[in-house]
Design a protein around this motif. Structure first.
Motif, PDB file in Angstrom:
ATOM      1  N   UNK A   1       0.832  -1.206   0.000  1.00  0.00           N
ATOM      2  CA  UNK A   1       0.000   0.000   0.000  1.00  0.00           C
ATOM      3  C   UNK A   1       0.862   1.250   0.000  1.00  0.00           C
ATOM      4  N   UNK A   2       1.949   1.243   0.787  1.00  0.00           N
ATOM      5  CA  UNK A   2       2.857   2.384   0.831  1.00  0.00           C
ATOM      6  C   UNK A   2       3.392   2.687  -0.561  1.00  0.00           C
ATOM      7  N   UNK A   3       3.776   1.642  -1.290  1.00  0.00           N
ATOM      8  CA  UNK A   3       4.310   1.814  -2.635  1.00  0.00           C
ATOM      9  C   UNK A   3       3.237   2.314  -3.605  1.00  0.00           C
ATOM     10  N   UNK A   4       2.052   1.722  -3.523  1.00  0.00           N
ATOM     11  CA  UNK A   4       0.975   2.109  -4.443  1.00  0.00           C
ATOM     12  C   UNK A   4       0.466   3.520  -4.171  1.00  0.00           C
ATOM     13  N   UNK A   5       0.474   3.932  -2.906  1.00  0.00           N
ATOM     14  CA  UNK A   5      -0.040   5.252  -2.545  1.00  0.00           C
ATOM     15  C   UNK A   5       0.736   6.360  -3.239  1.00  0.00           C
ATOM     16  N   UNK A   6       2.039   6.146  -3.426  1.00  0.00           N
ATOM     17  CA  UNK A   6       2.877   7.173  -4.047  1.00  0.00           C
ATOM     18  C   UNK A   6       2.475   7.435  -5.493  1.00  0.00           C
ATOM     19  N   UNK A   7       1.857   6.449  -6.136  1.00  0.00           N
ATOM     20  CA  UNK A   7       1.480   6.582  -7.551  1.00  0.00           C
ATOM     21  C   UNK A   7      -0.025   6.667  -7.761  1.00  0.00           C
ATOM     22  N   UNK A   8      -0.782   6.751  -6.689  1.00  0.00           N
ATOM     23  CA  UNK A   8      -2.250   6.724  -6.810  1.00  0.00           C
ATOM     24  C   UNK A   8      -2.851   8.088  -7.121  1.00  0.00           C
ATOM     25  N   UNK A   9      -2.012   9.116  -7.182  1.00  0.00           N
ATOM     26  CA  UNK A   9      -2.508  10.448  -7.489  1.00  0.00           C
ATOM     27  C   UNK A   9      -2.578  11.328  -6.256  1.00  0.00           C
ATOM     28  N   UNK A  10      -2.688  12.637  -6.462  1.00  0.00           N
ATOM     29  CA  UNK A  10      -2.632  13.587  -5.353  1.00  0.00           C
ATOM     30  C   UNK A  10      -3.865  13.590  -4.468  1.00  0.00           C
ATOM     31  N   UNK A  11      -4.895  12.829  -4.819  1.00  0.00           N
ATOM     32  CA  UNK A  11      -6.111  12.834  -4.010  1.00  0.00           C
ATOM     33  C   UNK A  11      -6.298  11.512  -3.270  1.00  0.00           C
ATOM     34  N   UNK A  12      -5.215  10.755  -3.115  1.00  0.00           N
ATOM     35  CA  UNK A  12      -5.270   9.488  -2.378  1.00  0.00           C
ATOM     36  C   UNK A  12      -4.356   9.564  -1.165  1.00  0.00           C
ATOM     37  N   UNK A  13      -4.854   9.042  -0.023  1.00  0.00           N
ATOM     38  CA  UNK A  13      -4.057   9.001   1.202  1.00  0.00           C
ATOM     39  C   UNK A  13      -4.240   7.632   1.864  1.00  0.00           C
ATOM     40  N   UNK A  14      -3.130   6.976   2.187  1.00  0.00           N
ATOM     41  CA  UNK A  14      -3.175   5.751   2.963  1.00  0.00           C
ATOM     42  C   UNK A  14      -3.067   6.079   4.444  1.00  0.00           C
ATOM     43  N   UNK A  15      -4.052   5.651   5.229  1.00  0.00           N
ATOM     44  CA  UNK A  15      -4.122   6.041   6.645  1.00  0.00           C
ATOM     45  C   UNK A  15      -4.378   4.814   7.521  1.00  0.00           C
ATOM     46  N   UNK A  16      -3.617   4.633   8.611  1.00  0.00           N
ATOM     47  CA  UNK A  16      -3.873   3.490   9.502  1.00  0.00           C
ATOM     48  C   UNK A  16      -5.129   3.721  10.348  1.00  0.00           C
ATOM     49  N   UNK A  17      -5.901   2.665  10.517  1.00  0.00           N
ATOM     50  CA  UNK A  17      -7.067   2.692  11.401  1.00  0.00           C
ATOM     51  C   UNK A  17      -6.632   2.147  12.750  1.00  0.00           C
TER      52      UNK A  17
END
Length: 271
Positions: free
Chosen positions: A155-171
């Motif tokens: 997820x960390x790797x994919x988040x960097x390329x998912x575009x400026x409107x995507x954020x990976x956040x821990x629950x």
């Protein structure tokens, strides 16, 4: 001789009249057929427009579930659900959300900044800030403590390329229900997955993120602050950049649109 000419002229006139009647009948038949075709097409267009409007209205109703794609099914994902709005009040306190995780609701006045695309498991980032980003048209990819480390790294790797409107956040408020450890949310929309999938993230972002700061292309009219930007990037010791770096991770600029990803081995940028 004159009588014969008169009879012949009378027959010719009769033939001409019959020919004209035939031509009129033929024209009426042609025009009638064409008119019928046009009428059928017009009725078809009206029926299609009504059906299309009803379908669009149905897809925006609370409780509607968009079918999972083949990639989503492979990743153990549900279809995308239209959630009931839980409000949008700005509060400074901790919010007890009805859904785990929320797709709307009261939230912190300060959203997470545009400059960070992923937060580490121990970043202790405030959930209420991420919910504010949803209201601005961001997509939040939440992951719970039970998501395997390899999946978190993916997820960390994919988040960097998912575009400026995507954020990976821990629950950080327990695990998600039904064995779903990765959940994508847009404002009032939720898709729950077992594993992280690049195709699922890409599809969800394409359908539900707001790529236009003006909000003109965003398909989520229920969000009061559609099209707004994220918060400011605070590089202080207790700011979001520090939170993203916590847990022995540092941050590097990610490619594209000013995003920033977090990786365990990259150098820290200068303030």
């Amino acid at each position: 001789m004159g009588k014969k000419n008169a009879e012949r002229n009378a027959r010719l006139d009769q033939l001409r009249r019959e020919q004209k009647r035939k031509e009129r009948r033929r024209a009426l038949a042609i025009y009638g057929t064409a008119g019928g075709v046009v009428l059928v097409l017009l009725v078809g267009i009206i029926i299609y427009a009504i059906s299309d409007n009803n379908a669009k209205s149905r897809t925006h109703q609370v409780g509607y579930v968009a079918s999972a794609s083949s990639a989503a099914t492979a990743a153990g994902c549900t279809g995308t659900v239209n959630d009931a709005s839980q409000g949008s009040t700005h509060v400074a306190t901790t919010v007890d959300y009805k859904s785990s995780p929320p797709s709307s609701g009261s939230h912190n006045p300060d959203p997470l900044p545009d400059g960070i695309s992923f937060y580490n498991p121990k970043s202790n980032i405030r959930i209420e800030r991420a919910v504010h980003n949803l209201e601005h048209g961001f997509i939040v990819g939440w992951y719970d403590p039970s998501l395997p480390t390899a999946q978190v790294d993916k997820l960390r790797s994919l988040a960097a390329d998912a575009g400026p409107r995507f954020i990976g956040v821990p629950w950080t408020r327990g695990t998600f229900p039904q064995g779903k450890h990765f959940v994508l949310t847009a404002w009032d929309r939720t898709q729950r997955c077992t594993t992280v999938s690049a195709d699922v993230i890409k599809d969800f972002v394409a359908k539900h993120a707001n790529p236009d700061p003006a909000g003109a292309t965003w398909d989520s009219p229920t969000a009061p602050e559609s099209g707004a930007q994220g918060g400011t990037l605070d590089v202080s010791a207790d700011g979001p950049l520090a939170a993203a770096q916590s847990g022995s991770s540092t941050a590097t600029p990610a490619p594209g649109a000013g995003t920033m990803s977090v990786s365990p081995s990259s150098p820290t940028p200068a303030p």
